[in-house]
Design a protein around this motif. Sequence first.
Motif, PDB file in Angstrom:
ATOM      1  N   LEU A  29       0.816  -1.371   0.077  1.00 53.75           N
ATOM      2  CA  LEU A  29      -0.122   0.018  -0.189  1.00 53.75           C
ATOM      3  C   LEU A  29       0.957   1.107  -0.015  1.00 53.75           C
ATOM      4  CD1 LEU A  29      -2.675   1.287   0.249  1.00 53.75           C
ATOM      5  CD2 LEU A  29      -2.612   1.092   2.607  1.00 53.75           C
ATOM      6  N   HIS A  30       2.069   1.156   0.603  1.00 55.50           N
ATOM      7  CA  HIS A  30       2.815   2.552   0.985  1.00 55.50           C
ATOM      8  C   HIS A  30       4.236   2.053   0.187  1.00 55.50           C
ATOM      9  CE1 HIS A  30      -0.016   4.358   3.779  1.00 55.50           C
ATOM     10  NE2 HIS A  30       0.110   2.922   4.344  1.00 55.50           N
ATOM     11  N   LYS A  31       4.105   1.497  -0.849  1.00 50.03           N
ATOM     12  CA  LYS A  31       5.464   0.879  -1.487  1.00 50.03           C
ATOM     13  C   LYS A  31       6.135   2.025  -2.132  1.00 50.03           C
ATOM     14  CE  LYS A  31       2.826   0.402  -6.105  1.00 50.03           C
ATOM     15  NZ  LYS A  31       1.544   0.532  -5.426  1.00 50.03           N
ATOM     16  N   TYR A  32       5.572   3.453  -2.298  1.00 54.17           N
ATOM     17  CA  TYR A  32       6.354   4.657  -2.910  1.00 54.17           C
ATOM     18  C   TYR A  32       7.200   5.105  -1.786  1.00 54.17           C
ATOM     19  CZ  TYR A  32       3.947   3.864  -7.149  1.00 54.17           C
ATOM     20  OH  TYR A  32       3.436   3.433  -8.373  1.00 54.17           O
ATOM     21  N   MET A  33       6.570   5.040  -0.426  1.00 49.27           N
ATOM     22  CA  MET A  33       7.092   5.662   0.835  1.00 49.27           C
ATOM     23  C   MET A  33       8.580   4.695   0.954  1.00 49.27           C
ATOM     24  SD  MET A  33       5.673   8.381   1.341  1.00 49.27           S
ATOM     25  CE  MET A  33       6.140   8.599   2.972  1.00 49.27           C
ATOM     26  N   TYR A  34       8.446   3.110   0.978  1.00 49.03           N
ATOM     27  CA  TYR A  34       9.230   2.483   1.409  1.00 49.03           C
ATOM     28  C   TYR A  34      10.400   2.728   0.218  1.00 49.03           C
ATOM     29  CZ  TYR A  34       6.606   0.203   5.081  1.00 49.03           C
ATOM     30  OH  TYR A  34       5.853   0.057   6.059  1.00 49.03           O
ATOM     31  N   LEU A  35      10.072   3.013  -1.000  1.00 44.82           N
ATOM     32  CA  LEU A  35      10.980   3.140  -2.097  1.00 44.82           C
ATOM     33  C   LEU A  35      11.927   4.329  -1.531  1.00 44.82           C
ATOM     34  CD1 LEU A  35       9.323   2.162  -5.310  1.00 44.82           C
ATOM     35  CD2 LEU A  35      11.317   0.820  -4.224  1.00 44.82           C
ATOM     36  N   LEU A  36      11.305   5.421  -1.368  1.00 44.36           N
ATOM     37  CA  LEU A  36      11.806   6.717  -0.988  1.00 44.36           C
ATOM     38  C   LEU A  36      12.815   6.603   0.251  1.00 44.36           C
ATOM     39  CD1 LEU A  36      11.662   9.669  -1.777  1.00 44.36           C
ATOM     40  CD2 LEU A  36      10.041   9.939  -0.039  1.00 44.36           C
ATOM     41  N   ALA A  37      12.342   5.664   1.425  1.00 40.06           N
ATOM     42  CA  ALA A  37      13.394   5.443   2.475  1.00 40.06           C
ATOM     43  C   ALA A  37      14.412   4.641   2.072  1.00 40.06           C
ATOM     44  CB  ALA A  37      12.356   4.939   3.504  1.00 40.06           C
ATOM     45  N   LEU A  38      14.446   3.664   0.931  1.00 39.95           N
ATOM     46  CA  LEU A  38      15.249   2.622   0.723  1.00 39.95           C
ATOM     47  C   LEU A  38      16.503   3.179   0.913  1.00 39.95           C
ATOM     48  CD1 LEU A  38      15.385  -0.399   0.200  1.00 39.95           C
ATOM     49  CD2 LEU A  38      15.243   0.181  -2.103  1.00 39.95           C
ATOM     50  N   PRO A  39      17.095   4.132  -0.092  1.00 42.31           N
ATOM     51  CA  PRO A  39      18.703   4.648  -0.072  1.00 42.31           C
ATOM     52  C   PRO A  39      19.014   4.957   1.283  1.00 42.31           C
ATOM     53  CG  PRO A  39      17.094   5.813  -1.898  1.00 42.31           C
ATOM     54  CD  PRO A  39      16.047   5.072  -0.913  1.00 42.31           C
ATOM     55  N   GLY A  40      18.124   5.608   2.060  1.00 43.21           N
ATOM     56  CA  GLY A  40      18.580   5.854   3.551  1.00 43.21           C
ATOM     57  C   GLY A  40      18.887   4.644   4.290  1.00 43.21           C
ATOM     58  N   VAL A  41      18.008   3.841   4.143  1.00 45.38           N
ATOM     59  CA  VAL A  41      18.094   2.299   4.801  1.00 45.38           C
ATOM     60  C   VAL A  41      19.291   1.766   4.270  1.00 45.38           C
ATOM     61  CG1 VAL A  41      17.156  -0.044   5.627  1.00 45.38           C
ATOM     62  CG2 VAL A  41      15.554   2.280   5.416  1.00 45.38           C
TER      63      VAL A  41
END
Length: 320
Positions: A29-41
């Motif tokens: 549902l929030h895949k784009y938010m997780y993709l946005l956070a992926l580089p930082g993670v």
Amino acid sequence: MQQSSIASNKSINAKSAGGNSALWKRIVLHKYMYLLALPGVLYFIIFKFVPMWGLLLAFKEYNPYSGFTGSEWVGFKYFSELFSDANFYIMMRNTFAINIFGLVFLFPIPILLALMLNEVRHETFKRFNQSIVYLPHFLSWVVVASMTFFILSTDVGIINKLISESGHETISFLSNPNYFWGLLTAQSMWKEAGWGTIIFLAAMAGVDPQRYEAAVVDGANRWRQIWHITLPAIRPTIIILLILRLGHMADVGFEQILLMMNPLVLSVAEVFDTYAYTHGILKGQISMGITVGMFKGVVGFVLVIVSNYIVKKLGHEGIY
């Protein structure tokens, strides 16, 4: 009894499966938010968590030929050597003194500067001033140290030339231990104060304008508005940054210290970072360098925990 246990296990497995299903649904549902956070993670995993395995070398006699796993375990040998070093308490004094100077004189400057910039009503003039105060941040410490040398040195320094021409004896600003901590603090204030205003200006931008309008109706002047509206609005930001700043009390600007120190000020310039550089890099004692870094991390962790506890006891929001 056995049937009851089997039923209980099935129930736990079903709940676990349901929880995993709900987790995946939230991720989708929030895949784009997780993709946005992926580089930082990924950044924190690769550059922060994975290198933590290297802390094991603080408890080993590291030998490049034996490698990470083949080096001999020595326990707390290097910690004992660090704490028994004749310069340990001198390094601790210098490190904390430099940071206390920064905490007292540098930390409040971005707040005051942000308050002044926030009061500027002409947008073009305000942005121009913001750009001017941000610029020093982008200069390297090599440039800042060179500028300091050309301003304060006894040979070519502008200040000492003016003093000499006025008939007075020149002052050894760069080689007098009494000036060293203040000189470092002044450099940091000039270089980083403007950059530090960004967070506070962002916090001030979130204040509801209607609160200022209501204060004007009640007869509050600008000073009253700052004291009763602006400062309380940015108080959580100030507290969080203060706690994080305390977490770096065992750290100093290594590059700045290295460029500014000389044999005449070594008694007030030797800090944990320069000690780690001398032993870990120049002398090849990798384990000692890692031991110093681990000690600094533990000190910072304890200070964050304690300061966060005190802040929450005082009724404010902490970092967790």
